[in-house]
Structure formats: structure tokens, C-alpha cells
Design an enzyme around this catalytic site. Structure first.
Site, PDB file in Angstrom:
ATOM      1  CB  CYS A 129      -1.093   0.217   0.847  1.00 35.86           C
ATOM      2  SG  CYS A 129      -2.512  -1.251   0.738  1.00 35.86           S
ATOM      3  CG  HIS A 255      -3.618   2.921   2.082  1.00 37.97           C
ATOM      4  ND1 HIS A 255      -3.668   2.532   1.013  1.00 37.97           N
ATOM      5  CD2 HIS A 255      -3.255   2.470   2.599  1.00 37.97           C
ATOM      6  CE1 HIS A 255      -4.226   1.308   0.983  1.00 37.97           C
ATOM      7  NE2 HIS A 255      -3.685   1.171   1.990  1.00 37.97           N
ATOM      8  CG  ASN A 285      -6.540  -1.048   1.145  1.00 36.40           C
ATOM      9  OD1 ASN A 285      -5.921  -0.589   0.254  1.00 36.40           O
ATOM     10  ND2 ASN A 285      -6.601  -0.998   2.260  1.00 36.40           N
TER      11      ASN A 285
END
Length: 332
Positions: A129, A255, A285
Site C-alpha cells: 500500500c 492511503h 482499499n
């Protein structure tokens, strides 16, 4: 197809005392299949209320069966190249991903070829990520060293292909997508220039986020604590390097892990909630794609405007973390 540079060498470029990577264009792409919380509740022991209250996520998009990371990366890269227009001559392609099409070879060369850029250097960066922030640092290094004048950086992942569809703890969290930026050589003090970076990792935390027996696995509570601590810490470090206070930040794009983490990091830093930009509710996500997707969506919606002081921060598997700063330029 797009103009390309082959056999680029530092000697072929005009020497400059200082060069920085400057944002020239952004692009984004998400697949067409939408999965709602109600869709998940129909096959898992969960509900829309349970998912939304814990993650803030309501929908996510996933690739069709047989769809790949390279498909999404090519679409986002094409969008960024179109937005760049006459600035679309590319000297290198960097792909941030942790779901490559195959283990060998890397996916970036196939993406470059799919964009008509066969012959330019192309390679993958895997920091999960944190991959896009790491990719920004790599692209900035290529430009600062005069190895490239323009770099296409893409963050793309297809985590729907490695998340256990029967696991109610992880299946609701992830969507697929890709975001891309064209970075050009420019002056360190011009709008769009990447100003500073803060990067870090701790391999002792490798088991927090991993893949076991082909499926993604995560220690949720520990990841939450580490994400908030590391994203806020990296953000403070890069703000200090830039000479900004948290109150100077006009737009914070972290993020997009989940809404609770983003709000917690913003509150920890003292960045007002209306300056914390999110799209996790709509796309989930998307791992390496999350920051460039959020940037592209916020730019398109007018939430990030020219002159905004922008802070980026991420935490990912590895464990890895990173942050970067820039002043948003005038983009089409």
C-alpha cells in the site's frame, strides 16, 4: 501511438544543477463490476451496517474473471497520457503493484508495450500500500539524475484476485483499480514539484500483512495501530523536511485503507477533517492505486486546486511507510 525515447542516457540530456519531478497529469481507471455491501451480505455473515460502521466502505469495483493488473494499469496510463497531451513523451514506466500479472517477468514492460512505449525502461516497485509513494521517490530519482525527463508512474492492484471471498474480515475491504501520473523534469520550486520524502520499513512486522496458501491475510488490530502511528509519523517527518506545519496543509491524501484510519491520522496530525480527502467509501482499499485514484478523483471534483499544499502518506505490508509533499499545479 505515444512518442517514445529508446536508449536514453544521462549524457544525452542537457545538464542541470537541480532537477525535480513535477506533476504534469493524472489519470485513473476502475473496473466496471460494482460490488455493494448488500452483495457481500448475501453470501457472508455480515451486513451493510456492520461493514460501513467499521470501514466506511459501501461499494468497491472488481475486475471481470480473467482481468489483470496490466489491463487496469494500461487504462489508467492511457488516461494520464491523454491528459498530458503534448507532454506525453515518456522515457520510463514505473509500475507500483503487489499483484503482478505473473511472478516473472515484471508487469511494467507489458504495460509499456500496451501503451505503445515498447523500448523504454520499465519495471515494477512492490511496497504494497506504500507502493505509489515509493514509486514517486524512484521516479523523482530518475529525473533528478537526468536518466529520464518524463516518467509515467502507475499504481495498480487487483486484490480481489487474492482475497478469500469467504472471509468476512477481509473480503469487504478491497477493490481493484489503477491511478497514474505523468512526471516531468522541472525546477524544485515550481508548482507540482515533489518537495520532500520520508520513507521507512520494518521487516520484523512482515507477518502483519501477508499471503498464505494463496490468500491475503492480515492482523487487523495490529495493522490499524501501526498504520495510524506510521502514517502520522511519516507525515510529521516530511512536513518537517518541507518546512510546513500541519496547519499549512490544504489537502491531505492518505492511503485509503479505511475511513477510521484516515480520520485517526488526520486527527493525530491536527489536519482539519474537511482537508482530509477520501474516496474509500466508493472504491474501497485499492492498495497501490489508492493514493493516485484519490488524487485524480479529488482533482476532477475540484477538491484539490492549484496552489494547494498537498500531503501524501501511506502504510503497507513489509511493513513499509512513506510520505511526500508538493504544491498542486494547474492541471487540465
Amino acid at each position: 501511438m505515444w512518442e517514445k525515447s529508446v536508449g536514453v542516457t544521462a549524457e544525452s540530456r542537457t545538464p542541470q544543477r537541480e532537477r525535480s519531478a513535477v506533476f504534469a497529469a493524472v489519470g485513473a481507471h476502475v473496473p466496471s463490476i460494482v460490488v455493494t455491501n448488500d452483495d457481500l451480505a448475501a453470501r457472508l455473515d455480515t451486513s451493510d451496517e456492520w461493514i460501513t460502521s467499521r470501514t466506511g466502505i459501501r461499494t468497491r469495483q472488481v475486475v471481470e474473471p480473467g482481468g489483470s493488473t496490466s489491463d487496469l494499469a494500461i487504462a489508467a496510463g492511457m488516461a494520464a497520457l491523454r491528459a498530458a497531451g503534448s507532454d506525453a513523451s515518456i522515457d520510463a514506466v514505473v509500475l507500483a503493484t503487489s499483484t503482478p500479472d505473473r511472478l516473472v517477468p515484471a508487469t511494467a514492460p507489458a504495460v509499456a508495450a500496451g501503451l505503445g512505449l515498447a523500448g523504454v525502461p520499465a519495471f515494477d516497485v512492490d511496497a504494497v500500500c506504500s507502493g505509489f509513494v515509493y514509486g514517486l521517490a524512484v521516479a523523482n530519482g530518475l529525473i533528478a539524475a537526468a536518466t529520464a525527463d518524463r516518467v509515467l508512474l502507475i499504481g495498480a492492484d487487483t486484490f480481489s484476485t487474492i482475497v478469500d471471498p469467504t472471509d468476512r474480515a477481509t473480503a469487504p475491504l478491497f477493490g481493484d483499480g489503477a491511478g497514474a501520473v505523468v512526471l516531468r523534469a522541472g525546477e524544485p520550486d515550481e508548482p507540482g514539484a515533489l518537495l520532500a520524502f520520508e520513507l521507512g520499513s520494518d521487516g520484523a512486522l512482515a507477518e502483519l500483512i501477508t499471503v498464505r496458501d494463496g490468500w491475503f491475510a492480515m492482523q487487523g488490530q495490529a495493522v490499524y495501530r501501526q498504520a495510524v502511528t506510521r502514517m502520522a509519523g511519516a507525515a510529521r517527518g516530511v512536513l518537517a523536511r518541507t518546512g510546513w506545519e500541519p496547519g499549512d496543509v490544504d489537502s491531505f491524501v492518505g492511503h485509503q485503507a479505511n475511513l477510521r484510519i484516515l480520520r485517526a491520522v488526520g486527527a493525530d496530525l491536527g489536519v482539519d477533517a474537511d482537508r482530509v480527502h477520501t474516496n474509500v467509501t466508493e472504491v474501497g482499499n485499492t492498495v497501490s492505486a489508492s493514493i493516485p485514484l484519490a488524487l485524480a478523483h479529488a482533482h476532477a471534483a475540484g477538491r484539490i486546486r492549484a496552489g494547494h499544499r498537498v500531503l501524501l502518506s501511506a502504510f503497507g505490508g513489509g511493513a513499509t511507510w512513506g510520505a511526500a509533499t508538493l504544491v498542486w499545479p494547474e492541471l487540465s
